[in-house]
Structure formats: C-alpha cells, structure tokens
Design a protein around this motif. Structure first.
Motif, mmCIF file in Angstrom:
data_model
loop_
_atom_site.group_PDB
_atom_site.id
_atom_site.type_symbol
_atom_site.label_atom_id
_atom_site.label_comp_id
_atom_site.label_asym_id
_atom_site.label_seq_id
_atom_site.Cartn_x
_atom_site.Cartn_y
_atom_site.Cartn_z
ATOM 1 N N GLN A 145 0.811 -1.220 0.000
ATOM 2 C CA GLN A 145 0.000 0.000 0.000
ATOM 3 C C GLN A 145 0.842 1.266 0.000
ATOM 4 O OE1 GLN A 145 -2.949 -0.302 -0.742
ATOM 5 N NE2 GLN A 145 -2.993 -2.500 -0.443
ATOM 6 N N SER B 49 -0.289 4.394 -1.855
ATOM 7 C CA SER B 49 -1.595 4.241 -2.469
ATOM 8 C C SER B 49 -2.659 4.191 -1.381
ATOM 9 C CB SER B 49 -1.637 2.981 -3.327
ATOM 10 O OG SER B 49 -1.522 1.849 -2.509
ATOM 11 N N CYS B 50 -3.892 3.954 -1.777
ATOM 12 C CA CYS B 50 -5.008 4.029 -0.847
ATOM 13 C C CYS B 50 -5.602 2.631 -0.680
ATOM 14 C CB CYS B 50 -6.038 4.994 -1.445
ATOM 15 S SG CYS B 50 -7.506 5.224 -0.451
ATOM 16 N N THR C 206 -8.295 0.331 -0.162
ATOM 17 C CA THR C 206 -9.757 0.358 -0.146
ATOM 18 C C THR C 206 -10.349 -1.048 -0.047
ATOM 19 O OG1 THR C 206 -9.745 0.414 -2.537
ATOM 20 C CG2 THR C 206 -9.977 2.522 -1.408
ATOM 21 N N ASP D 129 -13.402 2.919 8.776
ATOM 22 C CA ASP D 129 -13.068 3.910 7.750
ATOM 23 C C ASP D 129 -13.967 5.145 7.742
ATOM 24 O OD1 ASP D 129 -10.957 2.269 6.243
ATOM 25 O OD2 ASP D 129 -12.650 0.905 6.338
ATOM 26 N N THR E 288 -9.047 14.135 2.277
ATOM 27 C CA THR E 288 -8.098 13.618 1.284
ATOM 28 C C THR E 288 -8.844 12.765 0.259
ATOM 29 O OG1 THR E 288 -7.654 11.562 2.474
ATOM 30 C CG2 THR E 288 -6.302 13.473 3.070
ATOM 31 N N CYS F 18 -8.188 9.852 -0.590
ATOM 32 C CA CYS F 18 -8.340 8.499 -0.058
ATOM 33 C C CYS F 18 -9.558 8.419 0.868
ATOM 34 C CB CYS F 18 -7.067 8.096 0.680
ATOM 35 S SG CYS F 18 -7.064 6.383 1.211
ATOM 36 N N GLU F 19 -9.724 9.412 1.732
ATOM 37 C CA GLU F 19 -10.884 9.427 2.634
ATOM 38 C C GLU F 19 -12.179 9.510 1.830
ATOM 39 O OE1 GLU F 19 -8.917 11.659 6.534
ATOM 40 O OE2 GLU F 19 -9.560 12.857 4.834
ATOM 41 N N LYS G 273 -12.679 8.563 -1.265
ATOM 42 C CA LYS G 273 -12.872 7.305 -1.980
ATOM 43 C C LYS G 273 -13.479 6.241 -1.062
ATOM 44 C CE LYS G 273 -10.115 5.409 -5.499
ATOM 45 N NZ LYS G 273 -8.745 5.156 -5.974
ATOM 46 N N LYS G 274 -12.999 6.179 0.177
ATOM 47 C CA LYS G 274 -13.529 5.186 1.125
ATOM 48 C C LYS G 274 -15.004 5.456 1.432
ATOM 49 C CE LYS G 274 -9.175 3.898 3.254
ATOM 50 N NZ LYS G 274 -8.310 4.037 4.437
#
Ligand code: HEC
Length: 121
Positions: A29, A32-33, A35, A43, A103, A105-106, A108-109
C-alpha cells in the motif's frame, strides 16, 4: 576470471530483483489508498468523528445536521448531502467548514461505503 565476473553479475542481479519482490510484498500500500474491506467503524466513523462531529452533534448542531451516529450519517449519505458537501459540489455548502477538503483516499472510502449500501459494520 570471466567466470567470477559472470557469477558476480548474476548474483547482483538476483539479489536486487529479490529485494524488489520483497519490497512489493511487504509494502503493497506504499503511496496508495487501501480500499479493501472498507467498513463503517474502521473507515467512515473515524473520518466523520474526527472532522465533522465537532460542529454536527449535540443539542444545536450546525445547519441542523447531526452526524453523531451511524443512522444520522447513513441518512446524510442517503439524501446526497454527505458527499455533496464533502466533494464541494455545486448547491452544497463545502465541508468541513473552514477546514481543508478531506483527502482523496478518505473521499474514496466514503464513496465505496455508500456504493456498498451504507452497511452498519
Ligand atoms: C466548523 C464547523 C463545521 C464543521 C467542522 C463541519 N461543518 Fe457542516 N456545517 C456547518 C455549518 C455552520 C453549516 C450550515 C450551513 C453553512 O453555514 O454553510 C453546515 C452544514 C452542513 C450540511 C448541510 C448543508 C448542505 O449544503 O447540505 C451538511 C450535510 C454538512 N454540514 C456536513 C458536514 C460534514 C460531512 C462535515 C465533515 C466532513 C462537516 N459538515 C464539518 C459547520 C461545520
């Protein structure tokens, strides 16, 4: 002499490719993110609780929107206001108010959690 050179070249190549393989295995990881296995408790809740409940909880939550538990967050996800405000979409007040955007990533989750049907997990 030639044989020694060949062996050392071969060894150097093998050792460096092994190191590269291990690096990929050990740190998949990196940069990267992750998921895989997105859950509400691991999350979603930490992000909302860390960035939103300061204003959106208690007896007089900002904008009359409370985000202090699963059902309130799921309701905001269901009516579109959660992602509308977080993604800074037109027609929504950008959130978190006065703070930086979450972010990628946040975000996207949260999107994955919603696409999964906002499970209480
Ligand atoms: C510093 C206080 C503050 C923080 C932190 C904050 N909000 Fe808000 N929020 C407000 C206020 C005040 C309003 C009322 C509308 C306005 O003034 O923009 C509001 C309104 C809202 C609304 C309804 C407005 C609309 O356009 O639908 C939603 C949904 C919302 N916030 C979600 C969130 C989320 C999600 C977070 C965390 C990522 C968050 N807020 C963080 C203060 C805050």
């Amino acid at each position: 002499m030639i044989r020694i050179i060949l062996i050392s070249v071969f060894t150097a190549f093998t050792v460096s490719s092994c190191y590269y393989d291990n690096y990929q295995e050990l740190y998949p990881q990196q940069g990267s993110c992750d998921t895989t296995n997105v859950t509400f408790s691991n999350d979603v809740w930490p992000v909302i609780n860390g960035t939103c409940t300061g204003c959106h909880s208690g007896s007089a939550p900002s904008g009359n929107v409370s985000l202090s538990n699963y059902s309130e967050i799921a309701a905001a996800a269901g009516n579109g206001s959660l992602m509308g405000t977080i993604r800074h979409e037109a027609g929504y007040s950008p959130m978190p108010k006065g703070g930086g955007k979450l972010t990628d990533c946040e975000i996207k989750k949260l999107e994955i959690w919603i696409a999964n049907g906002t499970p209480d997990n």
